[in-house]
Structure formats: C-alpha cells, structure tokens
Motif scaffolding. Structure first.
Motif, mmCIF file in Angstrom:
data_model
loop_
_atom_site.group_PDB
_atom_site.id
_atom_site.type_symbol
_atom_site.label_atom_id
_atom_site.label_comp_id
_atom_site.label_asym_id
_atom_site.label_seq_id
_atom_site.Cartn_x
_atom_site.Cartn_y
_atom_site.Cartn_z
ATOM 1 N N VAL A 99 38.532 -38.537 8.502
ATOM 2 C CA VAL A 99 38.457 -39.704 9.511
ATOM 3 C C VAL A 99 37.154 -40.700 8.917
ATOM 4 O O VAL A 99 36.197 -40.208 8.605
ATOM 5 N N ILE A 100 37.507 -41.983 8.743
ATOM 6 C CA ILE A 100 36.542 -42.930 8.645
ATOM 7 C C ILE A 100 36.656 -44.039 9.465
ATOM 8 O O ILE A 100 37.636 -44.576 9.778
ATOM 9 N N THR A 101 35.499 -44.146 9.955
ATOM 10 C CA THR A 101 35.418 -45.256 11.165
ATOM 11 C C THR A 101 33.887 -45.714 11.176
ATOM 12 O O THR A 101 32.879 -44.971 10.603
ATOM 13 N N GLU A 102 33.785 -46.750 11.683
ATOM 14 C CA GLU A 102 32.475 -47.413 12.152
ATOM 15 C C GLU A 102 31.956 -47.248 13.527
ATOM 16 O O GLU A 102 30.903 -47.632 13.823
ATOM 17 N N SER A 103 33.012 -46.759 14.226
ATOM 18 C CA SER A 103 32.542 -46.653 15.860
ATOM 19 C C SER A 103 32.134 -45.229 16.014
ATOM 20 O O SER A 103 32.679 -44.105 15.765
ATOM 21 N N ARG A 104 30.984 -45.115 16.510
ATOM 22 C CA ARG A 104 30.276 -43.896 16.934
ATOM 23 C C ARG A 104 31.271 -43.244 18.016
ATOM 24 O O ARG A 104 31.295 -41.934 17.926
ATOM 25 N N ASP A 105 31.757 -43.847 18.922
ATOM 26 C CA ASP A 105 32.628 -43.094 19.793
ATOM 27 C C ASP A 105 33.784 -42.392 19.259
ATOM 28 O O ASP A 105 34.261 -41.143 19.413
ATOM 29 N N GLU A 106 34.520 -42.971 18.124
ATOM 30 C CA GLU A 106 35.490 -42.380 17.343
ATOM 31 C C GLU A 106 34.989 -41.176 16.557
ATOM 32 O O GLU A 106 35.602 -40.208 16.459
ATOM 33 N N ALA A 107 33.696 -41.331 16.161
ATOM 34 C CA ALA A 107 33.099 -40.422 15.385
ATOM 35 C C ALA A 107 32.850 -39.161 16.049
ATOM 36 O O ALA A 107 33.202 -37.989 15.578
ATOM 37 N N VAL A 108 32.612 -39.240 17.333
ATOM 38 C CA VAL A 108 32.187 -38.026 18.364
ATOM 39 C C VAL A 108 33.703 -37.446 18.509
ATOM 40 O O VAL A 108 33.741 -36.215 18.614
ATOM 41 N N ARG A 109 34.918 -38.143 18.811
ATOM 42 C CA ARG A 109 35.983 -37.643 18.927
ATOM 43 C C ARG A 109 36.427 -36.969 17.728
ATOM 44 O O ARG A 109 36.926 -35.951 18.032
ATOM 45 N N ALA A 110 36.261 -37.290 16.594
ATOM 46 C CA ALA A 110 36.503 -36.616 15.410
ATOM 47 C C ALA A 110 35.850 -35.288 15.306
ATOM 48 O O ALA A 110 36.533 -34.279 15.080
ATOM 49 N N VAL A 111 34.547 -35.388 15.635
ATOM 50 C CA VAL A 111 33.806 -34.058 15.762
ATOM 51 C C VAL A 111 34.279 -33.022 16.959
ATOM 52 O O VAL A 111 34.577 -31.817 16.552
ATOM 53 N N ARG A 112 34.710 -33.558 17.996
ATOM 54 C CA ARG A 112 35.309 -32.870 19.062
ATOM 55 C C ARG A 112 36.462 -32.062 18.401
ATOM 56 O O ARG A 112 36.860 -31.128 18.626
ATOM 57 N N LYS A 113 37.292 -32.997 17.734
ATOM 58 C CA LYS A 113 38.545 -32.457 17.171
ATOM 59 C C LYS A 113 38.583 -31.369 15.919
ATOM 60 O O LYS A 113 39.232 -30.360 16.257
ATOM 61 N N PHE A 114 37.495 -31.754 15.077
ATOM 62 C CA PHE A 114 37.282 -30.799 14.078
ATOM 63 C C PHE A 114 36.510 -29.554 14.631
ATOM 64 O O PHE A 114 36.530 -28.450 14.030
ATOM 65 N N GLY A 115 35.716 -29.686 15.435
ATOM 66 C CA GLY A 115 34.708 -28.480 16.006
ATOM 67 C C GLY A 115 33.383 -28.457 15.021
ATOM 68 O O GLY A 115 32.379 -28.319 15.829
ATOM 69 N N LYS A 116 33.601 -28.621 13.801
ATOM 70 C CA LYS A 116 32.452 -28.787 12.744
ATOM 71 C C LYS A 116 32.701 -29.645 11.831
ATOM 72 O O LYS A 116 33.833 -29.608 11.304
ATOM 73 N N ALA A 117 32.057 -30.895 11.288
ATOM 74 C CA ALA A 117 32.370 -31.894 10.496
ATOM 75 C C ALA A 117 31.273 -32.090 9.321
ATOM 76 O O ALA A 117 30.060 -32.192 9.892
ATOM 77 N N VAL A 118 31.580 -32.464 8.338
ATOM 78 C CA VAL A 118 30.574 -32.996 7.268
ATOM 79 C C VAL A 118 30.576 -34.307 7.309
ATOM 80 O O VAL A 118 31.778 -35.108 7.036
ATOM 81 N N PHE A 119 29.548 -35.062 7.566
ATOM 82 C CA PHE A 119 29.242 -36.498 7.443
ATOM 83 C C PHE A 119 28.763 -36.847 6.053
ATOM 84 O O PHE A 119 27.782 -36.275 5.454
ATOM 85 N N LYS A 120 29.425 -37.778 5.148
ATOM 86 C CA LYS A 120 29.229 -38.125 4.007
ATOM 87 C C LYS A 120 29.110 -39.490 3.648
ATOM 88 O O LYS A 120 29.888 -40.428 4.008
ATOM 89 N N PRO A 121 27.967 -39.978 2.918
ATOM 90 C CA PRO A 121 27.800 -41.209 2.469
ATOM 91 C C PRO A 121 28.955 -41.550 1.428
ATOM 92 O O PRO A 121 29.312 -40.618 0.803
ATOM 93 N N LEU A 122 29.249 -42.689 1.598
ATOM 94 C CA LEU A 122 30.239 -43.279 0.658
ATOM 95 C C LEU A 122 29.731 -43.327 -0.702
ATOM 96 O O LEU A 122 30.364 -43.184 -1.546
ATOM 97 N N PHE A 123 28.350 -43.237 -0.938
ATOM 98 C CA PHE A 123 28.131 -43.194 -2.390
ATOM 99 C C PHE A 123 26.991 -42.077 -2.370
ATOM 100 O O PHE A 123 25.872 -42.185 -2.015
ATOM 101 N N SER A 124 27.275 -41.186 -2.929
ATOM 102 C CA SER A 124 26.440 -40.151 -3.040
ATOM 103 C C SER A 124 26.854 -38.897 -4.009
ATOM 104 O O SER A 124 28.151 -38.874 -4.261
ATOM 105 N N SER A 125 26.047 -38.109 -4.638
ATOM 106 C CA SER A 125 26.723 -36.930 -5.331
ATOM 107 C C SER A 125 25.703 -35.616 -5.098
ATOM 108 O O SER A 125 24.493 -36.077 -4.727
#
Length: 300
Positions: free
Chosen positions: A127-153
């Motif tokens: 899921v890609i979003t700027e909304s914190r509410d949607e981000a919370v929903r995504a974590v609840r749906k996934f149970g456990k999630a990795v948040f990744k910067p758009l630019f990183s290695s």
C-alpha cells in the motif's frame, strides 16, 4: 596473470570514490584498456550554452563511454538531477551503461513498483499512501508491515510496524522523518533468506542468497551473510521477466520465496558485485567490463 589489453577505450566509472564496487569496476576496465577514471557524480558540471559535460579537468564528451555504478553515497531525489545531466551525455551519441532513463525507472522504489505492477510481476501486498489513517488500516490488514523509504538501499530507514498500541505513533514518526508518501509492504514469511538474481545484458549469470542474522531483514550490514544458491527455473524466469521491464545493462532482482511462490521485492538500479563474488566466486565486475568493451566494439 594479467589480462591482455583489448582496446585503448577511455571509459569512466560514475560512482562513489573509494567504495569497493566502484573501484573494482574501474580496476577491471583499467586491466583491459589502460585507462582508469572514477567520477564523483557530485562533481559533474553541465554547461548548457557550451553543450559540455565536465568533471574537474575532464571533458566527458572526449571519452568513449561511461559506466554508472553508483549515483551518490545515499539514495535521494538528488539522484534524478545527476541522471538528467548524464542523459545529456547520451544525447551526444555517447554510450552510457546503464542508460540514465532506465536507471531512473528503478532508483525510486515507487517507480520501480509501478513498473513491476504494470508488468504483472508478483510482489508482496503493498500500500502506498500519504494518509496516516490509511497507513494504520494497512498495518491492521497485514498484521505486520515494513515501511520503506522511497529512496533507500540496504534496508536503510526501513521500519517494521506491528498491529499494536504503538502502531499510530510509529507511523507518525516514520512520516515525520521525511517520508510524506509511505510505502507499506506486508511482512511475508520467508525461509530466512532472500535472493539476488543477477543479469548482464539481459542474460542470467548467477544468484546469491542473503541469509539473515539476528535482524528481521537479511541485509549484510545487519548481520546477514552471503551464501551460494541455485534457484529453480520458475524463480529465474520470474526474475528475468522483471528485469526485462527495465532494460538495464547490469542488474540484480531481489526475490523472496514465499508459500505462494516467488515474489519480487525490487529490481536494482545498479546491481551488486559483492554478493556474486563472495557467494559464487563470480567476478561480475570483470564480466561487466568485458560486456561494456564488447558493446563499444559492436558500435564500430
């Protein structure tokens, strides 16, 4: 045993001076051409009126080609500026490996993901979003999630977030640290490793695995270890289809083995030499140098 000089080509390596992969490629090119130059991309100067591209005292237009190994010590939007400058070099009819516009498609995690999804490449739920509410929903749906910067290695800046009482504050801190658009990927079950499936000129050359240590990720900077690996035909074919979408001269496709079959994390904009060297005994830098020279020879 020294390598017989093949041609007096002048090929500069765009990369991070002093870094292992950049210097290794420059060494391998020198062994074959007697010319060695590492260019820090931060030192590039593009004069539009004079239509020149220089680095220090070197006019890059006088060279036979450029090999992009890195575009900066850290992944950031500044990469696009440097790649645009190098795109001008291509307009002069000079070859660049890989072409800047192809690198641009892979260097941003979101651009890479969109391209993979257009190509129907299986990936972990994202899921890609700027909304914190949607981000919370995504974590609840996934149970456990990795948040990744758009630019990183190498897992820099990534955050593991679980569905618990601290979820909202963890997400707020992640976004406040410069991640306006949040890239949220389900934490999938893996067999303790992921794979780096490598290609040169679109052809498969080998695979290394990263076996995780004490961290949740497999990155070697966090204790992960390289080990040899021979994936099955299905996995190699998937990686091949993924890298075909980007047309990079040298790349590595990060693949994870899941209960639902192999999935792709990303296609690397630059690829890596070290994993192939330590796990498989493959001198990928030497192979890349040979490839670049052969490509220049074919243009004659």
């Amino acid at each position: 045993m020294s390598i017989e000089k093949q041609k007096n080509y002048k090929i500069a390596v765009i990369g991070n001076p002093g870094s292992w992969s950049t210097e290794k490629l420059a060494d391998e090119l020198y062994e074959r051409t007697s010319f060695r130059l590492v260019v820090d991309p931060a030192q590039l100067a593009f004069d539009m009126q004079g239509r020149t591209l220089v680095a220090g005292n070197t006019d890059l237009a006088e060279l036979d080609g450029l090999a992009i190994k890195k575009i900066g010590p850290v992944y950031s939007p500044d990469m696009y500026n440097r790649l645009e400058i190098l795109r001008f070099f291509c307009s002069l009819g000079k070859p660049v490996f890989s072409r800047p516009e192809m690198v641009m498609m892979a260097v941003n995690r979101l651009s890479c993901t969109v391209n993979l999804q257009i190509g129907n490449i299986p990936m972990p739920p994202t899921v890609i979003t700027e909304s914190r509410d949607e981000a919370v929903r995504a974590v609840r749906k996934f149970g456990k999630a990795v948040f990744k910067p758009l630019f990183s290695s190498k897992a820099r800046g990534m955050l593991l977030v679980e569905d618990n009482a601290n979820c909202g504050s963890a997400i707020a801190n992640f976004q406040a640290s410069g991640n306006t658009a949040m890239y949220i990927q389900k934490m999938v079950q893996i067999p303790g490793r992921d794979l780096g499936i490598s290609f040169l000129g679109g052809k498969y050359i080998g695979t290394y695995a990263r076996r995780k240590g004490n961290s949740w990720n497999t990155c070697t900077s966090n204790g992960g270890k390289y080990e040899p690996c021979e994936p099955d035909a299905e996995t190699i074919n998937l990686a091949s289809k993924a890298q075909d979408l980007f047309n990079l001269d040298f790349t590595c496709v990060d693949v994870v083995e899941t209960e639902d079959g192999p999935m792709v994390f990303e296609v690397s904009a630059f690829g890596g030499f070290r994993g192939l060297y330590h796990a498989c005994g493959l001198n990928a830098a030497g192979m890349y140098a040979e490839y670049i020279i052969n490509q220049l020879e074919s243009r004659q």
